[in-house]
Motif scaffolding. Sequence first.
Motif, short mmCIF file in Angstrom:
data_model
loop_
_atom_site.label_atom_id
_atom_site.label_comp_id
_atom_site.label_asym_id
_atom_site.label_seq_id
_atom_site.Cartn_x
_atom_site.Cartn_y
_atom_site.Cartn_z
N THR A 58 -14.91 17.70 27.13
CA THR A 58 -15.31 18.72 26.17
C THR A 58 -15.99 19.86 26.93
OG1 THR A 58 -15.72 16.93 24.63
CG2 THR A 58 -16.55 19.09 24.00
N LEU B 195 -18.02 23.63 26.37
CA LEU B 195 -18.62 24.65 25.52
C LEU B 195 -18.55 25.95 26.31
CD1 LEU B 195 -21.77 22.56 24.53
CD2 LEU B 195 -19.72 22.93 23.13
N LEU C 62 -18.12 18.47 13.34
CA LEU C 62 -18.19 18.49 14.81
C LEU C 62 -19.49 17.83 15.28
CD1 LEU C 62 -16.88 22.10 15.61
CD2 LEU C 62 -15.71 19.92 16.03
N ALA D 243 -19.71 14.30 17.72
CA ALA D 243 -20.35 14.28 19.04
C ALA D 243 -20.93 12.91 19.34
CB ALA D 243 -21.43 15.34 19.12
N ALA E 76 -16.46 12.39 23.95
CA ALA E 76 -15.24 13.20 24.01
C ALA E 76 -14.11 12.58 23.20
CB ALA E 76 -14.82 13.38 25.46
N THR F 206 -11.26 19.29 24.64
CA THR F 206 -11.76 20.03 23.50
C THR F 206 -12.56 21.22 24.02
OG1 THR F 206 -11.99 17.92 22.33
CG2 THR F 206 -13.10 19.83 21.35
N VAL G 179 -24.67 21.19 16.69
CA VAL G 179 -23.39 20.86 17.33
C VAL G 179 -23.52 20.94 18.85
CG1 VAL G 179 -20.97 21.61 17.61
CG2 VAL G 179 -22.04 21.66 15.35
N TRP H 64 -23.14 17.77 21.43
CA TRP H 64 -22.09 17.69 22.45
C TRP H 64 -22.66 17.74 23.85
CZ3 TRP H 64 -17.49 15.74 21.95
CH2 TRP H 64 -16.96 15.65 20.67
N THR H 65 -23.81 18.41 23.99
CA THR H 65 -24.46 18.42 25.30
C THR H 65 -24.90 17.00 25.66
OG1 THR H 65 -25.20 20.67 24.92
CG2 THR H 65 -26.36 19.46 26.64
N ALA I 66 -23.56 14.40 24.60
CA ALA I 66 -22.34 13.60 24.79
C ALA I 66 -21.64 13.95 26.11
CB ALA I 66 -21.39 13.83 23.61
N ALA J 145 -20.78 17.12 27.27
CA ALA J 145 -19.89 18.29 27.33
C ALA J 145 -20.29 19.19 28.48
CB ALA J 145 -19.97 19.07 26.02
N TYR K 230 -20.95 22.76 29.98
CA TYR K 230 -21.29 24.09 29.50
C TYR K 230 -20.77 25.10 30.50
CZ TYR K 230 -24.02 28.17 28.19
OH TYR K 230 -24.39 29.43 27.82
#
Length: 385
Positions: free
Chosen positions: A35, A37, A157, A161, A165, A171, A187, A191-192, A194, A196, A198
């Motif tokens: 994922t 961002l 979303l 999370a 992913a 994603t 969100v 996701w951070t 999880a 993700a 950046y």
Amino acid sequence: MTEPTSPTRPLVGRGAELDDIDELLSSVATGGGATVLLEGEAGVGRTRLVEALQRAAELLGIEVCLGRAVGPTAAPYAMLTDALLGPARGRDDAGPVVAELTALLEVLPRERSDAPARFARADELFAALVRRRGEPGPWVLVLEDVHLADPCTLHLLAGLAGEGALPRALTVMTMRGVPHRADLDVVVAGWTRAGARYLELRPLSPAATAELAQHLLHAGSIGPALRGVLGTTGGNPRLVVDVLRTAEACGVLERSGGVVEAVGTGWLDELDEVGRAHVQHLGPQVLTMLGQASVLGGSFVVGDLAALAGEPVTECWRTLRHGLAAGVVHARGDRLVFRHDLVRTSLYAALDEGQRRALHARAAWALRAAGAPPHVVAAHLERAR
Ligand SMILES: Nc1ncnc2c1ncn2[C@@H]1O[C@H](COP(=O)(O)OP(=O)(O)OP(=O)(O)O)[C@@H](O)[C@H]1O
Ligand SMILES: [Mg+2]
């Protein structure tokens, strides 16, 4: 100038990002999930990069589902519907999940509180859809401009999370730093946690800015005056494109051999329009404060702006953080620096004469009190007349 919507237009200065994309695509092609961002200031090129991602995925035979947000007041799940249930969304179209979801979306009211059970079921079905989508093979889910997503999409979303992913999916959620939304913060935080990645899409370097201009103008090189104006864009590709369009529309471009140069001052008012249009989305309060700051120069101490504006420093920061999040100014200690001088000069030009003089007079007073050198104070007094 090359038509900006032409498919042959170049993607300049994004070699590192393209390498990242290739790496991420090959990781999902071999069964992983990832994922990203992708954040950046307005016009920095998120959409262009996503287009490059689409092409790279197509070359690898990886399906891309792309949903664009149109605004927070769109219908419930509008963004996910665009990404997953559009006419060409293949794979699972005939499946029972899609059939139930399609029927459910037709009867959903606008407010979650009016039919909580139906919304909960829609959440379940969308979650099942995205989790199962990777079963036949890897795929890419792009959610463009999640800062404008409908609240139901953001709610879903945030929930997703918690499980990490999406299986076999890359994603990508793209966003601007403003407007600030609490439901988007949830969100991003989720996701951070999880894992993700950046990715901040930075403005183009001066060399890439010149390269973009040369491509767009079909020029071997750019003359010093035009190069100077392009320097005020801070490497923002949309500003580069808009500056060149304006130069062309105003007829100030002259070619000699392979060199293109801007001649004369006949386009300066139009350039101010370009700068102002770029920050219009920030709203009047932020723009007023940035307009006051423009009087202090390309960079300024926030305490001096507070004295000039007659507001407490904390209040100034509260307003300025929107300018920071939007990438219009950036912080260097207690100083803020305008990223695009084009924007600063356009805000300055928008002040009316009386206002400008009064602000320079206040600036002289504030800077003298703060111990600024006499010639700096004198320069403001000069403009206060
Ligand atoms: N790396 C690049 N090389 C060439 N042109 C670019 C590049 N990045 C952006 N552009 C051009 O700059 C303009 C703005 O780019 P784009 O629409 O991708 O920005 P964005 O970040 O998606 O903007 P918004 O904040 O409005 O969503 C477009 O005309 C695009 O083609
Ligand atoms: Mg975009």
